[in-house]
Design an enzyme around this catalytic site. Structure first.
Site, PDB file in Angstrom:
ATOM      1  N   LYS A 204       0.826  -1.240   0.049  1.00 51.33           N
ATOM      2  CA  LYS A 204      -0.061  -0.035   0.053  1.00 51.33           C
ATOM      3  C   LYS A 204       0.766   1.226   0.104  1.00 51.33           C
ATOM      4  O   LYS A 204       0.694   2.141  -0.818  1.00 51.33           O
ATOM      5  CB  LYS A 204      -0.751  -0.050   1.378  1.00 51.33           C
ATOM      6  CG  LYS A 204      -1.891   1.148   1.441  1.00 51.33           C
ATOM      7  CD  LYS A 204      -2.787   0.974   2.360  1.00 51.33           C
ATOM      8  CE  LYS A 204      -3.584   2.228   2.759  1.00 51.33           C
ATOM      9  NZ  LYS A 204      -4.374   2.229   3.764  1.00 51.33           N
ATOM     10  N   GLU A 210      10.495  -4.714   4.565  1.00 46.40           N
ATOM     11  CA  GLU A 210      10.856  -6.142   4.163  1.00 46.40           C
ATOM     12  C   GLU A 210      10.377  -5.963   2.589  1.00 46.40           C
ATOM     13  O   GLU A 210      10.997  -6.807   1.743  1.00 46.40           O
ATOM     14  CB  GLU A 210       9.705  -6.938   4.883  1.00 46.40           C
ATOM     15  CG  GLU A 210      10.126  -6.882   6.313  1.00 46.40           C
ATOM     16  CD  GLU A 210       9.258  -5.985   7.047  1.00 46.40           C
ATOM     17  OE1 GLU A 210       9.034  -4.871   6.689  1.00 46.40           O
ATOM     18  OE2 GLU A 210       8.986  -6.370   8.388  1.00 46.40           O
ATOM     19  N   GLY A 265      -4.897  -2.264   5.187  1.00 41.85           N
ATOM     20  CA  GLY A 265      -4.014  -3.271   4.957  1.00 41.85           C
ATOM     21  C   GLY A 265      -4.721  -4.728   5.095  1.00 41.85           C
ATOM     22  O   GLY A 265      -4.829  -5.375   4.093  1.00 41.85           O
ATOM     23  N   ARG A 266      -5.178  -4.780   6.243  1.00 35.00           N
ATOM     24  CA  ARG A 266      -5.832  -6.101   6.581  1.00 35.00           C
ATOM     25  C   ARG A 266      -7.129  -6.288   6.002  1.00 35.00           C
ATOM     26  O   ARG A 266      -7.915  -7.198   6.204  1.00 35.00           O
ATOM     27  CB  ARG A 266      -5.658  -6.340   8.203  1.00 35.00           C
ATOM     28  CG  ARG A 266      -6.332  -5.259   8.811  1.00 35.00           C
ATOM     29  CD  ARG A 266      -6.135  -5.397  10.250  1.00 35.00           C
ATOM     30  NE  ARG A 266      -6.433  -4.065  11.390  1.00 35.00           N
ATOM     31  CZ  ARG A 266      -5.896  -3.229  11.299  1.00 35.00           C
ATOM     32  NH1 ARG A 266      -4.735  -2.857  10.317  1.00 35.00           N
ATOM     33  NH2 ARG A 266      -6.461  -2.238  12.029  1.00 35.00           N
ATOM     34  N   GLU A 351      -5.031  -7.320  15.066  1.00 32.06           N
ATOM     35  CA  GLU A 351      -4.497  -5.839  14.597  1.00 32.06           C
ATOM     36  C   GLU A 351      -5.481  -4.885  14.986  1.00 32.06           C
ATOM     37  O   GLU A 351      -5.329  -3.941  14.841  1.00 32.06           O
ATOM     38  CB  GLU A 351      -3.940  -5.938  13.372  1.00 32.06           C
ATOM     39  CG  GLU A 351      -2.596  -5.050  13.172  1.00 32.06           C
ATOM     40  CD  GLU A 351      -2.214  -5.239  11.710  1.00 32.06           C
ATOM     41  OE1 GLU A 351      -1.012  -5.843  11.570  1.00 32.06           O
ATOM     42  OE2 GLU A 351      -2.426  -4.921  10.779  1.00 32.06           O
ATOM     43  N   HIS A 382      -4.987 -33.641  17.386  1.00 32.29           N
ATOM     44  CA  HIS A 382      -3.819 -34.502  17.963  1.00 32.29           C
ATOM     45  C   HIS A 382      -2.822 -33.540  18.560  1.00 32.29           C
ATOM     46  O   HIS A 382      -1.519 -33.804  18.514  1.00 32.29           O
ATOM     47  CB  HIS A 382      -3.167 -35.247  16.701  1.00 32.29           C
ATOM     48  CG  HIS A 382      -4.392 -36.249  16.256  1.00 32.29           C
ATOM     49  ND1 HIS A 382      -4.490 -37.361  16.428  1.00 32.29           N
ATOM     50  CD2 HIS A 382      -5.304 -35.862  15.463  1.00 32.29           C
ATOM     51  CE1 HIS A 382      -5.490 -38.042  15.831  1.00 32.29           C
ATOM     52  NE2 HIS A 382      -6.065 -36.977  15.052  1.00 32.29           N
ATOM     53  N   LYS A 508       8.218  -0.887  12.634  1.00 33.38           N
ATOM     54  CA  LYS A 508       8.770  -0.359  11.492  1.00 33.38           C
ATOM     55  C   LYS A 508       9.850   0.661  11.567  1.00 33.38           C
ATOM     56  O   LYS A 508      10.820   0.567  11.276  1.00 33.38           O
ATOM     57  CB  LYS A 508       7.709   0.383  10.457  1.00 33.38           C
ATOM     58  CG  LYS A 508       6.676  -0.573   9.613  1.00 33.38           C
ATOM     59  CD  LYS A 508       5.688  -0.034   8.690  1.00 33.38           C
ATOM     60  CE  LYS A 508       4.666  -1.144   8.149  1.00 33.38           C
ATOM     61  NZ  LYS A 508       3.856  -0.832   7.071  1.00 33.38           N
TER      62      LYS A 508
HETATM   63  C1  G6Q Z   1      -2.366  -3.823   8.070  1.00 31.74           C
HETATM   64  C2  G6Q Z   1      -1.322  -3.251   8.454  1.00 31.74           C
HETATM   65  C3  G6Q Z   1       0.074  -3.984   7.943  1.00 31.74           C
HETATM   66  C4  G6Q Z   1       0.302  -3.830   6.362  1.00 31.74           C
HETATM   67  C5  G6Q Z   1       1.823  -4.202   6.169  1.00 31.74           C
HETATM   68  C6  G6Q Z   1       2.285  -3.825   4.765  1.00 31.74           C
HETATM   69  O1  G6Q Z   1      -3.564  -3.653   8.235  1.00 31.74           O
HETATM   70  O2  G6Q Z   1      -1.222  -2.110   8.452  1.00 31.74           O
HETATM   71  O3  G6Q Z   1       0.021  -5.508   8.048  1.00 31.74           O
HETATM   72  O4  G6Q Z   1      -0.626  -4.452   5.487  1.00 31.74           O
HETATM   73  O5  G6Q Z   1       2.543  -3.320   7.115  1.00 31.74           O
HETATM   74  O6  G6Q Z   1       2.130  -2.365   4.452  1.00 31.74           O
HETATM   75  P1  G6Q Z   1       2.277  -2.051   2.968  1.00 31.74           P
HETATM   76  O7  G6Q Z   1       1.251  -2.733   2.324  1.00 31.74           O
HETATM   77  O8  G6Q Z   1       1.944  -0.541   3.193  1.00 31.74           O
HETATM   78  O9  G6Q Z   1       3.631  -2.705   2.494  1.00 31.74           O
END
Ligand code: G6Q
Length: 542
Positions: A204, A210, A265-266, A351, A382, A508
């Site tokens: 996003k 990463e 994001g989620r 989250e 199990h 971050k």
């Molecule tokens: C989700 C969070 C987090 C995010 C990641 C990746 O709600 O904000 O999990 O999706 O940190 O972020 P980017 O999509 O900006 O790389």
């Protein structure tokens, strides 16, 4: 939420009355309990009769929902109000599921038009790749998709791609790289070849450490395989809200699929972040998933609380978390295709509601989001189910299962269903000492006095069962939306902003400081543990 209001007090008093009542008795006294405490919508049946509730509980819980004005809050979200107050944003993942014929104005713009323009662009790209019309630099069609993203830009697409494997175009292999551990990208690159691989860089912000590290390594590997920089356009696409950063990375912005800051994001798998899902299962199936989710949105918005699946599930979570002090909730999908669903829900729920400050900045007075965990059944049986049955903690659980298998094979499906149903029965009924003794006596066992105590199961352990005909794109869409709205309702009852994630932002920031110190060899000021660990790494690297 104001924990001291009358609805809360009424629930506290009711809890004292019902706390010691066993569900065995409740079922024995009322043969229609299943009919009373089950509801269905969008092809999903929710059996919540194996919960420590009676009609009075439900009445008091729905009064709590009314007090929190869940219906009004849902409308505010669906209408695009800026309900994510700490980031001054609307929360409109539900708009991503609206049919093109609908209109939703946000800041003078019809977002539905925008959404469909981008999804048309994505759909055209997907058709080209899937049909083989889109060629790699040496003229070969694409055979591997590598999705590079993390958190919300990874877990949703990965979970859905796994869940919808039967709908996948099998000559396209899917790979997901998320971890900054170089092992993840290195091992993945061993499985693909540059000429037939398409990298989807999903971020996003397009600033996530990463993802950018993995994307840069993928790009370098691609060039090292003999491709030129001009070939990047054929092998790299981006999904982002940040066009400048995408261009700076070197991806042709024609291959960029945008979305909007009002998609968290989620909650983003419905947006262009779902590009990899579209590539895997095709546009039609992706649209069927959107339609399923939209149906659940309508159910959520228009159904009275007592028949509203997300509201019921949310209220039961509040009932256990705040009145029985249940601190963890298990997700047990009896479906191998849903093996990443617990991990996905972990992010969605923890989250969103793993917070301790209310919207107005005041501290929460009651417990908020539980620990979410789980594994597919029957495997969990199990492993950790022992603790669910006989541990000292009370843990609630959702059992999720399809009546029909995508892979009918001998007795497998009946065995799977039998296990799923029997577990919820056992968790509810338990086994008394007298029953344990009788069993042992029948077997002629010795040491019955002691052994029988080990074989006692308290029971009275709550479960929901979500059952549907088959796990298809439409039902999956509805199932995911069901949990999204459950989390929303709980967040509202606890007075949280479920749509920010300052804990993630902290991670971050912190890593950047330590990274600078590891790279420069100059540790900054830290406590002795942090410093000790930094120095340990520096000594091994020099
Ligand atoms: C989700 C969070 C987090 C995010 C990641 C990746 O709600 O904000 O999990 O999706 O940190 O972020 P980017 O999509 O900006 O790389």
């Amino acid at each position: 939420m104001q924990s001291l209001h009358a609805e809360w007090d009424a629930l506290k008093a009711h809890h004292r009355e019902i706390e010691s009542v066993h569900m065995r008795e409740m079922f024995a006294q009322d043969s229609s309990r299943f009919d009373t405490f089950s509801a269905s919508a969008c092809g999903i049946l929710l059996d919540y009769s194996k919960n420590r509730i009676n009609s009075e509980t439900l009445k008091l819980l729905t009064a709590l929902a009314a007090r929190a004005d869940i219906a009004g809050e849902a409308q505010r979200m669906l209408n695009g109000e800026r309900i994510n107050a700490t980031e001054q944003r609307a929360v409109l993942h539900t708009a991503l599921r609206l049919p093109a014929s609908k209109k939703l104005m946000v800041d003078g713009v019809n977002v539905v038009e925008d959404i469909h323009a981008v999804s048309d662009q994505a759909a055209a790209f997907v058709d080209k790749v899937r049909s083989g019309e889109w060629k790699g630099y040496s003229g070969k069609p694409i055979r591997h998709i590598v999705n590079i993203g993390i958190g919300g830009s990874d877990l949703g697409p990965l979970m859905v791609c796994e869940a919808l494997k039967p709908w996948q175009q099998r000559d396209l292999s899917l790979h997901f790289v998320s971890n900054v551990d170089g092992t993840h990208i290195s091992e993945t690159l061993q499985l693909v070849d540059a000429e037939t691989t398409l990298f989807i860089i999903a971020s996003k912000t397009f600033t996530t450490q990463e993802t950018l590290a993995n994307a840069h390594s993928a790009r370098q590997w691609f060039l090292d395989q003999g491709a030129g920089t001009d070939d990047i356009a054929k092998h790299f696409a981006a999904v982002s809200t940040n066009a400048d950063a995408v261009a700076e990375f070197g991806i042709d912005t024609d291959n960029m699929f945008r979305f909007w800051d009002w998609v968290g994001g989620r909650y983003s798998l419905w947006s262009s972040i779902g590009l990899t899902i579209r590539l895997a299962v095709g546009n039609e199936n992706f649209d069927a998933m959107l339609a399923g989710a939209h149906k659940m949105d309508q159910h959520f918005a228009n159904t009275p609380y007592e028949n509203n699946l997300p509201v019921i599930m949310a209220l039961l979570g509040v009932w256990y978390g705040n009145f029985f002090d249940v601190r963890s909730h298990v997700i047990a999908p009896y479906d191998q295709y849903l093996h990443r669903f617990p991990a996905y829900l972990q992010q969605l729920d923890m989250e969103s509601n793993g917070k301790s400050v209310q919207m107005d900045g005041s501290a929460c007075e009651v417990s908020t989001g539980p620990v979410i965990w789980g594994e597919p059944g029957t495997n969990g049986q199990h492993a950790f189910f022992q603790l669910l049955h006989q541990g000292t903690e009370l843990i609630s659980a959702d059992f999720i299962v399809a009546a029909k298998s995508q892979n009918p094979l001998g007795r497998h499906q009946q065995m799977l269903l039998a296990n799923c149903i029997a577990q919820t029965e056992a968790l509810m009924r338990g086994k008394t000492e007298a029953e344990a003794r009788a069993e042992l006596e029948a077997k002629g066992a010795e040491d019955i006095d002691i052994l029988s105590r080990h074989k006692v199961f308290s029971g009275n352990r709550p479960t929901n069962t979500l059952i549907f005909d088959e796990l298809n794109p439409n039902v999956l869409g509805a199932l995911i939306a069901l949990y999204e709205h459950k989390v929303f309702v709980q967040g509202k009852i606890w007075g949280l902003n479920s749509f920010d994630q300052w804990g993630v932002e902290l991670g971050k920031e912190l890593a950047s400081t330590v990274l600078g110190e590891l790279e420069s060899g100059n540790p900054g000021e830290h406590d002795s543990s942090t410093l000790g660990l930094i120095n340990y790494c520096l000594q091994r690297h020099s």
